[in-house]
Design a protein around this motif. Structure first.
Motif, short mmCIF file in Angstrom:
data_model
loop_
_atom_site.label_atom_id
_atom_site.label_comp_id
_atom_site.label_asym_id
_atom_site.label_seq_id
_atom_site.Cartn_x
_atom_site.Cartn_y
_atom_site.Cartn_z
N HIS A 28 98.63 -20.52 -26.41
CA HIS A 28 99.98 -20.20 -26.86
C HIS A 28 100.43 -18.84 -26.32
CE1 HIS A 28 103.50 -19.75 -29.39
NE2 HIS A 28 103.01 -18.62 -29.85
N GLN A 32 103.58 -17.87 -23.75
CA GLN A 32 104.59 -16.92 -24.24
C GLN A 32 104.77 -15.76 -23.29
OE1 GLN A 32 106.63 -17.30 -26.98
NE2 GLN A 32 105.72 -19.35 -26.97
N GLU A 51 100.25 -24.83 -27.11
CA GLU A 51 101.36 -24.97 -28.05
C GLU A 51 102.50 -24.07 -27.61
OE1 GLU A 51 101.96 -26.90 -30.44
OE2 GLU A 51 100.05 -27.82 -31.00
N SER A 53 105.30 -23.33 -29.46
CA SER A 53 105.97 -22.63 -30.56
C SER A 53 104.95 -21.98 -31.49
CB SER A 53 106.85 -23.60 -31.36
OG SER A 53 106.06 -24.59 -31.98
N HIS A 55 105.07 -21.94 -34.89
CA HIS A 55 104.70 -22.83 -35.99
C HIS A 55 103.79 -23.95 -35.51
CE1 HIS A 55 108.18 -25.07 -34.30
NE2 HIS A 55 107.57 -26.14 -34.75
#
Length: 294
Positions: A28, A32, A51, A53, A55
């Motif tokens: 993640h 990002q 992932e 996001s 959440h």
């Protein structure tokens, strides 16, 4: 102050699950801080470990840790890791093929460039594993039997897809993840105790994902795909642990499936005992259970 039982509920995670959770977090952070990698990662089966996001990574990490606490002790670390790799690869392979097919049908380029990523396909498969080993165990808080968790998850996801704009990014992954998880456990998971594969018990049939009212309709359809996939017939059924009358032979997959559910229930009870949610069993009972499972 929090009670020891509540505290231990959020501890005692396996080392393998902690390592996989770290992979999800690092993946993640990668997408990002390096957004340019998304178009490339979203086109390969490894996208299941990334992932997009915050959440999403939180839900995936927490779900992996909790489900791994129950599945890994029953399957073993090697089989648990193999299950994740196989289900993730097959899920995203099917998602990719579906996206290409939808593009040729609709000619909408959105299906070519929509990023498919996330661990939720594997999580859907792990829910099927929970359904298999502790089907009648009620899940804490919600009081729903574990065997209905995959079905409820899909129903809620399909219902929510009518009210969300990006449902195409997650719904196919959940559906294929559930099916691939069941397919692997039903036909291909090797049982080291019996040297056989899969779980052909009636309690784990495809129709068990549906309400009992629909099973007379689902069973004949599922049997057609079963014959296409396995090529099984009455003449060869004894090779897979069944007599021609359909009764399981000693040491067959069906008998092993029952023992596996017993081990799953025992692992759950011992886990809860460790977390002081239920009284621990005494030594004599544990020894007796160990002898029964041999």
């Amino acid at each position: 102050m929090s009670s020891p039982g509540i505290t231990s509920m959020f501890t005692n995670f396996t080392k393998l699950c902690k390592g996989l959770a770290l992979v999800l977090v690092v993946g993640h952070l990668l997408v990002q801080f390096v957004p340019a990698t998304v178009p490339y990662l979203a086109l390969i089966p490894a996208s299941g470990y990334f992932e997009l996001s915050v959440h999403g990574v939180v839900i995936s990490t927490v779900s992996l840790l909790f489900m791994g606490k129950f599945l890994e002790p029953v399957w073993g670390s090697k089989e648990f890791l193999k299950f994740i790799f196989v289900v993730n690869f097959l899920t995203y392979l099917c998602v990719f093929v579906t996206a290409i097919a939808l593009y040729y049908i609709t000619r909408l380029e959105i299906y070519l460039y929509m990023p498919f990523a996330g661990f939720h396909g594997v999580l859907a498969g792990l829910l099927v594993g929970i359904k298999q080993i502790i089907p009648d165990q009620e899940v804490l808080l919600v009081k729903i039997k574990a065997k209905w968790l995959p079905s409820i998850t899909l129903v809620l996801s399909i219902a929510s897809s009518f009210f969300t704009l990006n449902s195409a990014a997650y719904l196919p992954t959940l559906i294929f993840g559930t099916y691939m998880g069941w397919l692997y456990l039903r036909y291909f998971q090797r049982r080291t105790e019996t040297k056989l594969r899969g779980d052909p018990s009636d309690d784990f049939a495809f129709s068990t994902f549906f309400p009992e009212l629909l099973r007379p309709i689902i069973d004949p359809i599922a049997s057609i795909f079963h014959r296409m996939l396995c090529g099984r017939s009455n003449a060869t059924s004894e090779d897979h642990g069944y007599t021609t009358s359909g009764a399981p032979l000693p040491g067959s997959d069906s008998a092993e499936a029952s023992r596996r559910r017993e081990r799953g229930a025992r692992a759950l009870e011992e886990r809860l005992a460790t977390e002081r949610l239920v009284p621990p069993r005494n030594k004599e009972e544990l020894q007796s259970d160990a002898l029964d499972s041999v």
